[in-house]
Scaffold this motif. Structure first.
Motif, PDB file in Angstrom:
ATOM      1  N   LEU A 176       0.823  -1.188   0.080  1.00  0.00           N
ATOM      2  CA  LEU A 176       0.179  -0.010  -0.031  1.00  0.00           C
ATOM      3  C   LEU A 176       0.907   1.342   0.043  1.00  0.00           C
ATOM      4  O   LEU A 176       1.507   1.532   1.096  1.00  0.00           O
ATOM      5  CB  LEU A 176      -1.104   0.191   1.113  1.00  0.00           C
ATOM      6  CG  LEU A 176      -2.189  -0.873   1.164  1.00  0.00           C
ATOM      7  CD1 LEU A 176      -1.975  -2.486   1.172  1.00  0.00           C
ATOM      8  CD2 LEU A 176      -3.298  -0.528   2.160  1.00  0.00           C
ATOM      9  N   PRO A 177       0.964   1.895  -1.159  1.00  0.00           N
ATOM     10  CA  PRO A 177       1.981   2.954  -1.242  1.00  0.00           C
ATOM     11  C   PRO A 177       1.792   4.342  -0.534  1.00  0.00           C
ATOM     12  O   PRO A 177       2.670   4.712  -0.194  1.00  0.00           O
ATOM     13  CB  PRO A 177       1.835   3.625  -2.615  1.00  0.00           C
ATOM     14  CG  PRO A 177       0.502   3.113  -3.043  1.00  0.00           C
ATOM     15  CD  PRO A 177       0.292   1.823  -2.311  1.00  0.00           C
ATOM     16  N   GLN A 178       0.320   4.621   0.366  1.00  0.00           N
ATOM     17  CA  GLN A 178       0.442   5.433   1.050  1.00  0.00           C
ATOM     18  C   GLN A 178       1.280   5.492   2.235  1.00  0.00           C
ATOM     19  O   GLN A 178       1.477   6.538   2.972  1.00  0.00           O
ATOM     20  CB  GLN A 178      -1.096   5.923   1.365  1.00  0.00           C
ATOM     21  CG  GLN A 178      -1.712   4.835   2.096  1.00  0.00           C
ATOM     22  CD  GLN A 178      -2.445   3.853   1.290  1.00  0.00           C
ATOM     23  OE1 GLN A 178      -1.625   3.150   0.254  1.00  0.00           O
ATOM     24  NE2 GLN A 178      -3.715   3.182   1.517  1.00  0.00           N
ATOM     25  N   PHE A 179       1.679   4.220   2.783  1.00  0.00           N
ATOM     26  CA  PHE A 179       2.550   4.190   3.907  1.00  0.00           C
ATOM     27  C   PHE A 179       3.856   4.246   3.688  1.00  0.00           C
ATOM     28  O   PHE A 179       4.772   3.942   4.647  1.00  0.00           O
ATOM     29  CB  PHE A 179       1.979   2.812   4.455  1.00  0.00           C
ATOM     30  CG  PHE A 179       0.487   2.550   4.768  1.00  0.00           C
ATOM     31  CD1 PHE A 179       0.184   3.552   6.166  1.00  0.00           C
ATOM     32  CD2 PHE A 179      -0.413   2.025   4.128  1.00  0.00           C
ATOM     33  CE1 PHE A 179      -1.002   3.420   6.341  1.00  0.00           C
ATOM     34  CE2 PHE A 179      -1.623   2.249   4.274  1.00  0.00           C
ATOM     35  CZ  PHE A 179      -2.023   2.850   5.801  1.00  0.00           C
ATOM     36  N   ARG A 180       4.308   4.584   2.486  1.00  0.00           N
ATOM     37  CA  ARG A 180       5.818   4.457   2.268  1.00  0.00           C
ATOM     38  C   ARG A 180       6.350   5.800   3.040  1.00  0.00           C
ATOM     39  O   ARG A 180       5.678   6.999   3.205  1.00  0.00           O
ATOM     40  CB  ARG A 180       5.957   4.996   0.807  1.00  0.00           C
ATOM     41  CG  ARG A 180       7.289   4.720   0.176  1.00  0.00           C
ATOM     42  CD  ARG A 180       7.298   5.241  -1.385  1.00  0.00           C
ATOM     43  NE  ARG A 180       6.279   4.709  -2.063  1.00  0.00           N
ATOM     44  CZ  ARG A 180       5.868   5.114  -3.209  1.00  0.00           C
ATOM     45  NH1 ARG A 180       5.918   6.124  -3.760  1.00  0.00           N
ATOM     46  NH2 ARG A 180       4.863   4.398  -3.752  1.00  0.00           N
TER      47      ARG A 180
ATOM     48  N   GLY B 108      -4.163   4.721  -3.370  1.00  0.00           N
ATOM     49  CA  GLY B 108      -3.481   5.528  -2.335  1.00  0.00           C
ATOM     50  C   GLY B 108      -2.064   6.067  -2.764  1.00  0.00           C
ATOM     51  O   GLY B 108      -1.283   5.354  -3.596  1.00  0.00           O
ATOM     52  N   GLN B 109      -1.955   7.181  -2.304  1.00  0.00           N
ATOM     53  CA  GLN B 109      -0.707   7.932  -2.763  1.00  0.00           C
ATOM     54  C   GLN B 109      -0.080   8.478  -1.309  1.00  0.00           C
ATOM     55  O   GLN B 109      -0.626   8.882  -0.635  1.00  0.00           O
ATOM     56  CB  GLN B 109      -1.000   8.862  -3.757  1.00  0.00           C
ATOM     57  CG  GLN B 109      -1.285   8.410  -4.923  1.00  0.00           C
ATOM     58  CD  GLN B 109      -0.233   7.542  -5.582  1.00  0.00           C
ATOM     59  OE1 GLN B 109       0.876   7.892  -5.605  1.00  0.00           O
ATOM     60  NE2 GLN B 109      -0.681   6.465  -6.769  1.00  0.00           N
ATOM     61  N   PRO B 110       1.454   8.457  -1.538  1.00  0.00           N
ATOM     62  CA  PRO B 110       2.077   8.938  -0.178  1.00  0.00           C
ATOM     63  C   PRO B 110       1.837  10.762  -0.322  1.00  0.00           C
ATOM     64  O   PRO B 110       1.543  11.241  -1.182  1.00  0.00           O
ATOM     65  CB  PRO B 110       3.521   8.492  -0.320  1.00  0.00           C
ATOM     66  CG  PRO B 110       3.512   8.587  -1.647  1.00  0.00           C
ATOM     67  CD  PRO B 110       2.417   8.155  -2.276  1.00  0.00           C
TER      68      PRO B 110
ATOM     69  N   SER C  49      -5.367   9.022   0.306  1.00  0.00           N
ATOM     70  CA  SER C  49      -5.169   8.253   1.541  1.00  0.00           C
ATOM     71  C   SER C  49      -5.466   6.860   1.275  1.00  0.00           C
ATOM     72  O   SER C  49      -4.888   5.881   1.941  1.00  0.00           O
ATOM     73  CB  SER C  49      -5.932   8.872   2.731  1.00  0.00           C
ATOM     74  OG  SER C  49      -7.298   8.650   2.385  1.00  0.00           O
ATOM     75  N   GLY C  50      -6.160   6.590   0.305  1.00  0.00           N
ATOM     76  CA  GLY C  50      -6.547   4.917  -0.212  1.00  0.00           C
ATOM     77  C   GLY C  50      -7.417   4.670   0.595  1.00  0.00           C
ATOM     78  O   GLY C  50      -8.331   3.373   0.559  1.00  0.00           O
ATOM     79  N   LEU C  51      -8.082   5.516   1.869  1.00  0.00           N
ATOM     80  CA  LEU C  51      -9.236   4.968   2.564  1.00  0.00           C
ATOM     81  C   LEU C  51     -10.529   5.045   2.036  1.00  0.00           C
ATOM     82  O   LEU C  51     -10.728   5.878   1.499  1.00  0.00           O
ATOM     83  CB  LEU C  51      -9.084   5.903   3.965  1.00  0.00           C
ATOM     84  CG  LEU C  51     -10.113   5.650   5.138  1.00  0.00           C
ATOM     85  CD1 LEU C  51      -9.772   4.250   5.728  1.00  0.00           C
ATOM     86  CD2 LEU C  51     -10.065   6.830   6.107  1.00  0.00           C
TER      87      LEU C  51
END
Length: 302
Positions: free
Chosen positions: A123-127, A256-258, A155-157
């Motif tokens: 999941l890229p948003q947690f990078r 999701g994106q950081p 956020s991908g949420l």
């Protein structure tokens, strides 16, 4: 036979329990998880739940005894030393992280799941986020969830189940003509129209500057960028642990994106807004937690 007065004289009178001791005794009797007392003057303890039922019981007891219920592990958490507080740390008992089905891009995530595990899952948003944080603490962190105005979808949420202060379970997700699920809940039926009123008011417009959102609660999620969809779960992004307790979340790995810009770089322009609680912030908090169960400031602005 020895009289009660004689027996009391010999063994001494049992000291009266303080309200804090009564609260802890009750919590320990019913909790499946572990309770640690830190013996501060005001009263401070930590609960690591063994099951979500522990959180339900803790919420009820905190309301009954006037104890603040606070999420443990938030970066820069407020100290909360002036009144009794129960810190709840979502641990291994509530740390599931799994796809909703084989090949499904959506992930079911419990609050104790670690950010590092979500990053490894792809999941890229947690990078570049602290891998030791629980996803509940990440969601509450204003720095980690500081997307640009109207861009909260990054956020991908896509969905959240939240326990509110009054014990209501609120399903928060996409909201619009094709999705009216949040209105199945009477509590949310009354809350949604007021949130939209606040998001459209001039005071909320003043919380936007240079593409940044300066409020404590992401009302800009109700006015997404062109082509976006309103998602009520995005109201929780960076909420500081002040609006409710997250039971579980659903993320979509496709969207999701950081966060691209550093919060510290933004901070000079938003410091004044961060240090003061404006009328919009107070109104949002009052809608979610009118009785003050959760901290009124769970995260410090430093």
């Amino acid at each position: 036979m020895q009289s009660p007065s004689r027996r009391a004289f010999l063994v001494g009178r049992r000291p009266e329990r303080s309200p804090w001791d009564a609260f802890l005794d009750h919590l320990r009797r019913i909790a499946q998880g572990t309770v640690h007392d830190f013996s501060t003057e005001a009263g401070c303890a930590r609960l690591v739940p063994g099951h979500m039922q522990d959180v339900y019981h803790a919420r009820s007891l905190c309301m009954e005894h006037g104890v603040t219920l606070a999420l443990d592990g938030i970066p820069s958490a407020a100290r909360l030393e002036d009144s009794p507080v129960l810190w709840i740390e979502p641990g291994a008992a509530m740390a599931r992280c799994e796809r909703l089905g084989p090949g499904d891009p959506r992930w079911f995530v419990q609050p104790g799941c670690l950010v590092g595990d979500l990053e490894q899952a792809g999941l890229p948003q947690f990078r570049d986020q602290p891998p030791h944080l629980t996803v509940a603490a990440w969601l509450a962190d204003r720095r980690g969830c500081d997307w640009d105005c109207g861009d909260t979808a990054a956020s991908g949420l896509v969905h959240a189940l939240v326990l509110l202060a009054d014990g209501t379970q609120a399903n928060l997700g996409a909201f619009g003509v094709d999705n009216r699920k949040p209105l199945d809940n009477a509590r949310i039926q009354g809350l949604i129209p007021r949130l939209f009123e606040l998001a459209s008011a001039s005071a909320a417009q003043g919380l936007q500057a240079d593409g940044l959102w300066n409020g404590r609660y992401r009302l800009d999620a109700l006015h997404p960028s062109a082509g976006g969809t309103v998602n009520l779960a995005h109201l929780l992004l960076g909420h500081g642990g002040e609006l409710g307790w997250v039971e579980w979340l659903v993320f979509d790995e496709r969207i999701g994106q950081p966060v691209e810009r550093s919060y510290d770089l933004r901070y000079g322009r938003r410091a004044d807004a961060g240090r003061s609680v404006g009328e919009t912030d107070l109104a949002v908090r009052a809608l979610f937690d009118p009785d003050g169960l959760f901290p009124d400031q769970g995260q410090q602005f430093t």
